[in-house]
Motif scaffolding. Structure first.
Motif, mmCIF file in Angstrom:
data_model
loop_
_atom_site.group_PDB
_atom_site.id
_atom_site.type_symbol
_atom_site.label_atom_id
_atom_site.label_comp_id
_atom_site.label_asym_id
_atom_site.label_seq_id
_atom_site.Cartn_x
_atom_site.Cartn_y
_atom_site.Cartn_z
ATOM 1 N N MET A 1 0.824 -1.197 0.000
ATOM 2 C CA MET A 1 0.000 0.000 0.000
ATOM 3 C C MET A 1 0.863 1.255 0.000
ATOM 4 O O MET A 1 0.407 2.327 -0.373
ATOM 5 N N LEU A 2 2.098 1.094 0.444
ATOM 6 C CA LEU A 2 3.023 2.226 0.379
ATOM 7 C C LEU A 2 3.692 2.228 -0.977
ATOM 8 O O LEU A 2 3.886 1.186 -1.589
ATOM 9 N N ARG B 1 12.186 2.552 -1.106
ATOM 10 C CA ARG B 1 11.040 3.466 -1.108
ATOM 11 C C ARG B 1 11.034 4.449 -2.272
ATOM 12 O O ARG B 1 10.098 5.192 -2.455
ATOM 13 N N LEU C 1 -2.089 -2.613 5.819
ATOM 14 C CA LEU C 1 -0.765 -2.163 5.402
ATOM 15 C C LEU C 1 0.310 -3.190 5.768
ATOM 16 O O LEU C 1 1.106 -3.594 4.916
ATOM 17 N N GLU D 1 13.258 12.793 3.735
ATOM 18 C CA GLU D 1 12.932 12.641 2.310
ATOM 19 C C GLU D 1 11.473 12.264 2.086
ATOM 20 O O GLU D 1 10.839 12.734 1.163
ATOM 21 N N ILE D 2 10.979 11.400 2.953
ATOM 22 C CA ILE D 2 9.606 10.918 2.769
ATOM 23 C C ILE D 2 8.818 11.084 4.062
ATOM 24 O O ILE D 2 9.260 10.676 5.131
ATOM 25 N N THR E 1 5.117 10.137 5.677
ATOM 26 C CA THR E 1 3.893 9.378 5.479
ATOM 27 C C THR E 1 2.924 9.706 6.613
ATOM 28 O O THR E 1 3.280 9.605 7.781
ATOM 29 N N TYR F 1 -0.395 8.793 8.502
ATOM 30 C CA TYR F 1 -1.411 7.761 8.736
ATOM 31 C C TYR F 1 -2.517 8.381 9.568
ATOM 32 O O TYR F 1 -2.273 8.771 10.715
ATOM 33 N N GLU G 1 8.600 14.195 -0.231
ATOM 34 C CA GLU G 1 7.482 13.417 -0.753
ATOM 35 C C GLU G 1 6.532 13.137 0.401
ATOM 36 O O GLU G 1 6.971 12.721 1.472
ATOM 37 N N GLU H 1 3.092 11.079 1.546
ATOM 38 C CA GLU H 1 2.094 10.071 1.215
ATOM 39 C C GLU H 1 1.047 10.050 2.331
ATOM 40 O O GLU H 1 1.384 10.222 3.500
ATOM 41 N N LEU I 1 -2.016 7.783 4.091
ATOM 42 C CA LEU I 1 -2.653 6.468 4.156
ATOM 43 C C LEU I 1 -3.562 6.386 5.372
ATOM 44 O O LEU I 1 -3.320 7.045 6.394
#
Lengths: 278, 542
Positions: free
Chosen positions: A182-183, A203, B342, B495-496, B498, B500, B524, B526, B528
């Motif tokens: 999902m990632l 990633r 996940l 860098e990333i 996420t 949730y 970046e 994301e 979820l």
């Protein structure tokens, strides 16, 4: 002199094939009813352009046993020893077709068919070394023996943006463990024992490239290296730059996945293949 | 031609009919294609091989059966596509050999030729696999021979016996080939052989015209029904507290209002019905509160409350069925249906638990025992669970490594770093290393007014906690709190990110926060759904 034959999934460039006298048999890529010979009627670039616009999902096919028989018979007029190295039979029916073809040849010519349990760069490195051996006067048994022994020293890693093409074409195998994350990840797979195998989930594309570089660095002795891109020549350039101090450029072969391979890898794939030293 | 004998012309017509019949079966055959490569091509490949065979046979105007058979063989060899095509071309080679020298043939000859054909097909394969078209060809030939012994001239009865045996053999293929059994299908190539022979038989029966209105029968797998159910099709529910079910009856109940009110009180909420009858399903740690709320609006019926701990083992087993077999298995502790999906998508099994619900040692041992490998990596994902997890190793015969992950994002980073290429030791090393590259920002609401670290926090305000230790912000607007907290972290080397979002948080809010972060920093982002309770946001900084 032993004639070396392989299929177009070895991604050997026409220049190298000509230089080493390798007969590269094109497999086929289909868009619906249209059929193209791999790298003959359709280039990699043309294929990916087509893929982008096409609503039809491309499929692939191999030569028929009859075609193989005709090819072997034709080659048998010039040589009495032929070594055919095909991609893994878990990916393609090429090996079976070549064996059937061999059984139909009536001319007096020794023909060996080897399933090299890999594909793309791995197949390329084995085939090119075989051709070099043939050129230096080795006979069929010597070369076939070397190929069979060297197969376990071939290591292939491919990074992807998506495994969707591999899944749709039915070649996903054990690498399906990497599907459905999902990632957002850039999965890396190996070809092992003739089949795809899951390796890791970097990633990002940058991390994926780091992974490929680290993978090559992990070997003590590398006989030769093949690196390939699908749609990203700039990235290949960067990869080559990062690897040039690990494996000298004269033992590094740069290529591009063929349309038939591309139909299963999709765009943005990047591959490194190592022939490990003995 | 003698009565009851087949010459070259009839042979050609038989397989023209067989090929037409096969063509109708192609979509079904492609759809069940899983072996040796599940590329959905088997039907197409067999059809193209047969077309090439027929083309060659049509060029040959000979009335001689053996001559036409040779043409069919040659055509199929030249036009063979895929593994099934290669086998089919071998079949024709054998058949031509069996009919060699025969101007016409009867039942006994056909039986003999089918035997030759089956033999040739087997010999053509380096590693013949049973449960494929090879088995079907063999069984068809055997039945043809049995019938030919008693009824040597009965060409139709011999072919009929072959067709019926082929059909039964196709049904049995999943019993011989595990990959078919797993997929719950019969062998595609075998089905193709059956349809081809069946089409030829229809021609001999005089039904060639009729078959254009029919469709080949798809042979059903001879398997118990249970073997065909796919566990992946079911949705897993995370066991959490008490599974509470009841029917609420009243007037003007208002589904939406009830949904909104109950959403905060638990997980896996389902509310259905109308203004007078509402059915409620929810997992909650405090079912009493749910019932209290409901009784204020109407009367309760069909009340059912189950402690989900009792379903726990079943839950772990179900996860095991859907996870791939590996050399090293991973078990993580987490809460939230989003996190369940996940982690499962990364091949990691989940033990429900977290901050307010620490799993017992027994539960962790059970999960380790049920994990699909003898080597298991445990991700506690919470500092209070690390000591519990550390006890598992001496309570099981399996090899266990505990990665001291303190937050869910650390656990996810560890799962992502897992390499299928490495053993338990190597993996635990790289996975622990991966946890160090992750910082976690968690956002929850204060449950009372407090003063902490010089911050005045009002009840109901958001508080931001970094790495499960430091309070780094508070306020009544989630977005502001997060952005301020990010300023306090060392975001330059991130860098990333996420995000949730939790069970009570809206996707739209999470998306807009993501946009604000993207506008501000070159990272970046994301988003979820984590579905976790209590924490509106759990944010991973990598």
């Amino acid at each position: 002199m032993v004639k070396i034959v392989t299929d177009s999934c070895s991604d050997i460039t026409p220049q190298l094939a000509q230089k080493l006298g390798i007969r590269v048999v094109p497999l086929y890529v289909h868009f619906g009813n249209e059929v193209y010979r791999d790298n003959v009627d359709l280039s990699t670039e043309g294929f990916y352009n087509r893929l982008e616009q096409s609503k039809i999902f491309p499929t692939t096919s191999t030569i028929s046993p009859g075609f193989a028989a005709e090819l072997f018979s034709e080659l048998a007029e010039e040589t009495n020893e032929i070594l055919t190295i095909t991609l893994s039979q878990l990916f393609s029916a090429t090996y079976g077709a070549a064996l059937q073809g061999k059984a139909m040849v009536t001319r007096d010519c020794r023909i060996e068919v080897i399933d090299c349990q890999t594909a793309i760069g791995g197949q390329m490195l084995l085939t090119m070394k075989a051709a070099q051996m043939a050129d230096s006067g080795a006979d069929l048994d010597q070369i076939a023996g070397w190929v069979r022994g060297a197969m376990s020293r071939v290591h292939v890693r491919v990074s992807f943006d998506t495994l969707e093409y591999l899944r749709r074409g039915g070649r996903i195998g054990k690498a399906q463990a990497l599907l459905g994350s999902m990632l957002k990840v850039n999965p890396v797979i190996a070809i092992r024992d003739g089949a795809t195998f899951p390796i890791a989930r970097p990633r990002s594309r940058a991390q994926a490239m780091d992974f490929l570089v680290e993978f090559v660095k992990g070997f003590k002795h590398i006989e030769s290296l093949a690196i390939e891109d699908a749609t990203t020549p700039d990235e290949l350039e960067l990869l080559a730059e990062r690897l040039k101090d690990i494996v000298p450029p004269e033992r590094t072969y740069r290529s591009r996945v063929s349309p038939v391979v591309g139909a299963h890898l999709g765009p943005h794939a990047l591959a490194v293949s190592v022939l490990e030293g003995e | 031609m003698e009565a009851g004998l087949v010459d070259g012309q009839i042979l050609r017509e038989m397989f023209t009919s067989g090929t037409a019949w096969l063509e109708k079966g192609v979509p079904d055959i492609n759809a069940i294609n899983v072996f040796p490569v599940p590329d959905g091509d088997t039907g197409t490949n067999m059809l193209l091989t047969m077309r090439s065979a027929l083309e060659e046979a049509r060029k040959n105007s000979d009335r001689d059966a053996s001559s036409v058979a040779r043409s069919l063989s040659h055509g199929s060899l030249m036009g063979a596509r895929g593994n099934s095509g290669v086998i089919l071309s071998q079949f024709w080679r054998g058949l031509a050999k069996g009919l060699d020298g025969k101007a016409s043939f009867g039942g006994k000859d056909l039986a003999k030729a089918l035997t030759e054909a089956s033999k040739a097909a087997y010999e053509g394969m380096v590693h013949p696999v049973e449960g494929t078209m090879l088995t079907v060809l063999k069984d068809a030939a055997e039945a043809a021979n049995q019938t030919a012994k008693t009824d040597s001239d009965g060409l139709i009865s011999v072919l009929k016996a072959a067709v019926e045996a082929a059909r039964d053999s196709v049904a049995r293929t999943p019993n011989l080939l595990p990959v078919l059994r797993e997929a719950g299908v019969v062998d595609a190539g075998g089905q193709g052989v059956y349809v081809l022979l069946d089409g030829a038989f229809h021609f001999l029966e005089g039904d060639a015209d009729k078959i254009q209105y029919w469709r080949p029968h798809v042979v059903a797998a001879d398997l118990p029904l249970a073997a065909r159910t796919t566990p992946t099709a079911t949705e897993l529910e995370l066991p959490y507290g008490y599974c509470t079910n009841f029917v609420l009856k009243g007037q003007k109940l208002g589904l939406r209002k009830i949904k909104r009110a109950l959403k905060k009180k638990g997980q896996s909420l389902v509310v259905t019905g109308d203004d007078s009858t509402v059915r409620v399903h929810i997992h909650s740690l405090k079912p009493g509160e749910i019932l209290n709320y409901a009784t204020r609006h109407g009367t309760l019926h069909h009340i059912e409350i189950n402690n989900m701990d009792d379903q726990y083992v079943e839950f772990i087993k179900l996860q095991k069925e859907r996870l791939p077999a590996v050399d090293v298995a991973i078990v993580a502790v987490a809460l939230g249906d989003g996190f369940l999906k996940l982690f499962n998508s990364l091949g990691t099994a989940i033990v429900p638990g977290g901050q307010t619900m620490n799993p017992s040692v027994r539960q962790l041992v059970q999960a380790v025992e049920l994990a699909p490998s003898d080597n298991v990596i445990l991700l506690p994902n919470n500092k209070n669970i690390i000591p519990t997890a550390s006890q598992v190793e001496r309570l099981t015969s399996k090899k266990v490594k505990v990665i001291p992950s303190r937050t869910i994002p650390q656990g996810i980073a560890a799962s992502l770093a897992f390499s299928y290429d490495m053993d338990l030791e190597q993996n635990s090393r790289i996975m622990e290393e991966a946890t160090k590259g992750v910082r976690t920002l968690a956002l929850t609401k204060a449950i009372r007014n407090v003063q902490l670290n010089g911050l005045e926090i009002k009840k109901g305000y958001y508080i931001a906690i970094l790495n499960d230790e430091a309070l780094v912000g508070s306020g009544n607007n989630a977005s502001d709190v997060i952005l301020k907290a990010l300023e306090k972290t060392n975001i330059a080397n991130v860098e990333i990110i996420t995000i949730y979002y939790g069970a009570e948080t809206k996707d739209a809010e999470a998306q807009s926060i993501a946009k604000e972060i993207r506008d501000r920093y070159p990272v970046e982002v994301e988003v979820l759904y984590g579905g976790q309770p209590y924490y509106n946001y759990v944010i991973s900084l990598e």
